[in-house]
Write a protein that holds these residues in place. Structure first.
Motif, mmCIF file in Angstrom:
data_model
loop_
_atom_site.group_PDB
_atom_site.id
_atom_site.type_symbol
_atom_site.label_atom_id
_atom_site.label_comp_id
_atom_site.label_asym_id
_atom_site.label_seq_id
_atom_site.Cartn_x
_atom_site.Cartn_y
_atom_site.Cartn_z
ATOM 1 N N LEU A 21 1.009 -1.293 -0.019
ATOM 2 C CA LEU A 21 0.013 0.037 0.029
ATOM 3 C C LEU A 21 0.862 1.255 -0.001
ATOM 4 C CD1 LEU A 21 -2.676 1.546 0.382
ATOM 5 C CD2 LEU A 21 -2.681 1.136 2.772
ATOM 6 N N ALA A 22 1.031 2.014 -1.155
ATOM 7 C CA ALA A 22 1.752 3.067 -1.212
ATOM 8 C C ALA A 22 1.171 4.229 -0.995
ATOM 9 C CB ALA A 22 2.311 3.194 -2.748
ATOM 10 N N LEU A 23 1.918 5.016 0.007
ATOM 11 C CA LEU A 23 1.003 6.261 0.702
ATOM 12 C C LEU A 23 2.286 7.233 0.815
ATOM 13 C CD1 LEU A 23 -0.297 4.205 3.829
ATOM 14 C CD2 LEU A 23 -1.626 5.197 1.960
ATOM 15 N N ARG A 24 2.040 8.562 0.668
ATOM 16 C CA ARG A 24 2.609 9.618 0.959
ATOM 17 C C ARG A 24 2.949 9.676 2.376
ATOM 18 N NH1 ARG A 24 0.682 15.676 1.413
ATOM 19 N NH2 ARG A 24 0.336 14.893 3.321
ATOM 20 N N GLY A 25 1.968 9.519 3.346
ATOM 21 C CA GLY A 25 2.355 9.503 4.630
ATOM 22 C C GLY A 25 1.768 11.009 5.299
ATOM 23 N N ASP A 26 1.491 11.217 6.366
ATOM 24 C CA ASP A 26 1.202 12.374 6.955
ATOM 25 C C ASP A 26 2.473 13.034 7.201
ATOM 26 O OD1 ASP A 26 -1.379 11.862 7.210
ATOM 27 O OD2 ASP A 26 -1.201 10.694 9.268
#
Length: 285
Positions: free
Chosen positions: A103-108
């Motif tokens: 699951l590819a996320l930018r992130g907070d």
């Protein structure tokens, strides 16, 4: 197994768990998975370390889920605080651990931690993963719009960029009004987004936690939902049971409206997941 292939066969049911915090014994996650495994989810996603701190725990838990329980794991990977070299290193670790789904996320963005400049958007991470091996790549979506998006049109445009970059399925952020999900799904289809979209459901068990999460995600709280929280906020057992009932009603309606899948944010609580699944298990065909 690539989780995107499961949608060709059935409506999917999946769970999200998170690694224990640094001051919590790692064994606690084993009891969580012990409780979730009998529910036979199609896959379990594992968030990116405690508080987004890193992937060591994430990869280890994913490896355990696959080897011990025979359940397909999905490893979260958040890139905002990573360099390109660090991402390549972590992808190599995932490959060595037999992890096929990410699951590819930018992130907070943490205001106290300046982000690296190698990745500004999740689409850039997806492109690198796509170039780096035969991974199945999942992406996140926001039925009510990303908190940083100026409007829904712009948010859908960025979502299409993620799909075009190589994302083969989507998991939605939590929402409490199914009509918001249906409106989002229609907009996504108009934009040419044709990958499966799982609906993310978070049961209401703690009003303060839910209120905080809703604020972070910009998810609105419907009147019916607020009434439940107000009536039972001082009765933890009643609040738990009402939250389970609300989640069940959401899931029944979503499946009746041909949702691709349900992704349950378990909060590492097998009891709640079991109660919900016992009420809706027969619907997943």
């Amino acid at each position: 197994m690539k989780t995107c292939d499961i949608f060709k066969q059935k409506t999917t049911l999946s769970f999200e768990v998170f690694p224990p915090k640094s001051d919590t014994p790692i064994d606690s996650i084993y009891s969580t998975i012990d409780g979730l495994a009998p529910l036979k989810p199609d896959f379990i996603s594992v968030t990116y370390g405690a508080g987004g701190s890193g992937s060591n725990a994430t990869i280890g838990i994913c490896e355990m889920i696959k080897e011990k329980y025979g359940i397909e794991p999905v490893a979260h990977l958040a890139c905002i605080n990573l360099t390109r070299e660090k991402v390549l290193f972590e992808l190599a670790q995932m490959r060595a651990a037999g992890i096929e789904n990410i699951l590819a996320l930018r992130g907070d963005i943490n205001p106290n931690v300046p982000p690296h400049e190698d990745f500004r958007y999740a689409a850039e991470l997806i492109e690198l993963i796509k170039e780096s091996g035969d991974f199945n790549i999942l992406g996140a979506c926001y039925p009510e719009g990303h908190p940083e998006a100026p409007n829904m049109v712009e948010d859908i445009r960025h979502l299409k960029e993620k799909v075009d970059a190589g994302c083969s399925q989507l998991i939605s952020q939590l929402f409490f009004d199914n009509e918001d999900f249906y409106a989002f799904r229609e907009k996504a289809a108009i934009a040419g987004i044709d990958v499966p979209i799982e609906a993310g459901i978070m049961p209401v068990t703690n009003p303060k936690t839910i209120a905080r999460m809703a604020t972070l995600c910009h998810a609105k709280l419907p009147k019916k939902f607020l009434t439940i929280m107000s009536k039972y906020e001082n009765d933890p057992i009643a609040m738990r049971d009402a939250g389970i009932a609300y989640a069940v009603s959401q899931i029944v309606d979503l499946i009746a409206n041909d949702v691709d899948g349900i992704h349950l944010y378990t909060m590492n609580n097998p009891y709640i997941a079991t109660k919900i699944c016992s009420a809706v298990q027969s619907l997943f065909k």
